[in-house]
Design a protein around this motif. Structure first.
Motif, PDB file in Angstrom:
ATOM      1  N   GLY A 208       0.803  -1.212   0.000  1.00 39.47           N
ATOM      2  CA  GLY A 208       0.000   0.000   0.000  1.00 39.47           C
ATOM      3  C   GLY A 208       0.836   1.261   0.000  1.00 39.47           C
ATOM      4  O   GLY A 208       0.661   2.119   0.873  1.00 39.47           O
ATOM      5  N   VAL A 209       1.740   1.396  -0.973  1.00 40.54           N
ATOM      6  CA  VAL A 209       2.729   2.469  -0.943  1.00 40.54           C
ATOM      7  C   VAL A 209       2.076   3.848  -1.044  1.00 40.54           C
ATOM      8  O   VAL A 209       2.461   4.789  -0.322  1.00 40.54           O
ATOM      9  N   MET A 210       1.086   4.032  -1.919  1.00 44.05           N
ATOM     10  CA  MET A 210       0.470   5.354  -2.088  1.00 44.05           C
ATOM     11  C   MET A 210      -0.232   5.805  -0.808  1.00 44.05           C
ATOM     12  O   MET A 210      -0.111   6.961  -0.388  1.00 44.05           O
ATOM     13  N   ARG A 211      -0.951   4.888  -0.167  1.00 39.98           N
ATOM     14  CA  ARG A 211      -1.586   5.225   1.105  1.00 39.98           C
ATOM     15  C   ARG A 211      -0.513   5.509   2.161  1.00 39.98           C
ATOM     16  O   ARG A 211      -0.665   6.418   2.982  1.00 39.98           O
ATOM     17  N   ALA A 212       0.573   4.749   2.132  1.00 40.47           N
ATOM     18  CA  ALA A 212       1.653   4.942   3.088  1.00 40.47           C
ATOM     19  C   ALA A 212       2.282   6.324   2.934  1.00 40.47           C
ATOM     20  O   ALA A 212       2.639   6.964   3.923  1.00 40.47           O
ATOM     21  N   ILE A 213       2.420   6.789   1.700  1.00 43.86           N
ATOM     22  CA  ILE A 213       2.989   8.122   1.459  1.00 43.86           C
ATOM     23  C   ILE A 213       2.091   9.192   2.065  1.00 43.86           C
ATOM     24  O   ILE A 213       2.557  10.099   2.769  1.00 43.86           O
ATOM     25  N   PHE A 214       0.785   9.087   1.804  1.00 43.61           N
ATOM     26  CA  PHE A 214      -0.155  10.076   2.337  1.00 43.61           C
ATOM     27  C   PHE A 214      -0.163  10.065   3.862  1.00 43.61           C
ATOM     28  O   PHE A 214      -0.054  11.124   4.510  1.00 43.61           O
ATOM     29  N   LEU A 215      -0.259   8.879   4.467  1.00 44.39           N
ATOM     30  CA  LEU A 215      -0.326   8.793   5.916  1.00 44.39           C
ATOM     31  C   LEU A 215       0.981   9.224   6.573  1.00 44.39           C
ATOM     32  O   LEU A 215       0.976   9.818   7.658  1.00 44.39           O
ATOM     33  N   SER A 216       2.102   8.952   5.924  1.00 41.98           N
ATOM     34  CA  SER A 216       3.395   9.374   6.471  1.00 41.98           C
ATOM     35  C   SER A 216       3.506  10.891   6.484  1.00 41.98           C
ATOM     36  O   SER A 216       4.026  11.487   7.446  1.00 41.98           O
ATOM     37  N   LEU A 217       3.016  11.533   5.431  1.00 45.11           N
ATOM     38  CA  LEU A 217       3.013  12.994   5.386  1.00 45.11           C
ATOM     39  C   LEU A 217       2.106  13.576   6.477  1.00 45.11           C
ATOM     40  O   LEU A 217       2.471  14.536   7.161  1.00 45.11           O
ATOM     41  N   VAL A 218       0.926  12.976   6.632  1.00 44.50           N
ATOM     42  CA  VAL A 218      -0.011  13.451   7.661  1.00 44.50           C
ATOM     43  C   VAL A 218       0.576  13.240   9.049  1.00 44.50           C
ATOM     44  O   VAL A 218       0.501  14.126   9.914  1.00 44.50           O
TER      45      VAL A 218
END
Length: 293
Positions: A208-218
């Motif tokens: 789930g890399v795309m979700r991981a990128i968003f959640l990591s930024l948040v």
């Protein structure tokens, strides 16, 4: 010294040591991560915490203010993470703990030491201990659905913190031969944890890399904003301020992946958060340091 060079001198050893662990595994060499982690968390880190607190010259009132600020920061982050998980309809068991808890041990302690010296390390072990206690209780409850007060009481790092605080409060010192022994044991903690971080990242299979990128930024934005507000609210001095923000802003800890694997949460999704947030920290932490120094 130019600020950019100063920041590079602080972060380069951290990521180079993690890189050694990463390359070590990719070359096919053996690394018993469970044994090394147990050695660090059971022996070297408690010794590091104890000696750092015992020998620190930080005003006890300043340590109290930092402790309260840390508790408030992690409490607010827990509430924000719960709200985010609820709004996005994510699985609480999988995502809550990684959004709350950062890698305050492997990354936070060495960064605090290199950036703010022994005083910074003394502050950092307090933040680390508070995070660890919250993680061993509320964090495990999130993933496993059960409390773990007994586990907290069995953790050597908790006792290292309590004894270090007692010695600091009473102005006690261990005999020189014992202090030197404990210091030597503690000195292996930071390189061990950094190399182990690189090994762990090398072995993870992210999902789930795309979700991981968003959640990591948040996560990064929430942690920096909330810890900054807590530091301001408790009027922390410059070093305590920087240490709190830096510690809370560290990326998702590998222990979050291990807990997800152990208790049947979506470990691959957590692995994605660990890898992405750690890679993101290569750029984010130097920038944050440049602001804090």
């Amino acid at each position: 010294m130019p600020l950019a060079l100063m920041v590079l001198e602080i972060v380069a050893p951290v990521f180079l040591l993690a890189g050694i662990g990463f390359v070590w595994v990719k070359l096919g060499f053996e690394y018993r991560i469970q044994f090394v982690t147990q050695l660090a968390m059971t022996l070297s880190v408690p010794c590091l915490i104890f000696v750092s607190l015992m020998q620190t010259e930080i005003d006890p009132a300043a340590l109290t203010a930092l402790s309260l600020a840390s508790v408030v920061a992690y409490g607010a982050i827990s509430l924000a993470a719960g709200l985010l998980v609820g709004v996005m309809r994510l699985d609480r068991r999988t995502y809550m703990a990684p959004l709350i808890f950062g890698n305050t041990g492997n990354l936070g302690l060495p960064l605090a030491l290199f950036a703010f010296g022994e005083t910074g390390l003394g502050y950092a072990v307090v933040v680390f201990a508070i995070m660890a206690i919250w993680s061993f209780t509320f964090g495990i409850w999130l993933v496993a659905g059960a409390g773990s007060l007994g586990k907290v009481l069995r953790e050597p790092l908790v006792w290292g913190t309590l004894l270090g605080a007692l010695f600091l409060w009473q102005d006690w010192q261990t005999p020189v031969f014992l202090t030197n022994t404990l210091r030597l044991i503690g000195q292996i903690a930071i390189p061990l944890m950094l190399i182990t971080l690189g090994v762990a990242v090398a072995r993870l299979s992210p999902g789930g890399v795309m979700r991981a990128i968003f959640l990591s930024l948040v996560k990064l934005a929430l942690c920096v904003g909330i810890s900054w507000a807590a530091a301001e609210a408790f009027d922390l001095d410059r070093i305590a301020f920087g240490v709190l923000v830096l510690q809370v802003a560290t990326p998702v800890a590998v222990t979050s992946y291990l807990l997800a694997e152990k208790y049947g949460a979506d470990s691959q999704a957590v692995a994605g958060l660990v890898v992405v947030s750690t890679l993101m920290s290569v750029g984010a932490l130097p920038l944050l340091l440049a602001i804090l120094l």
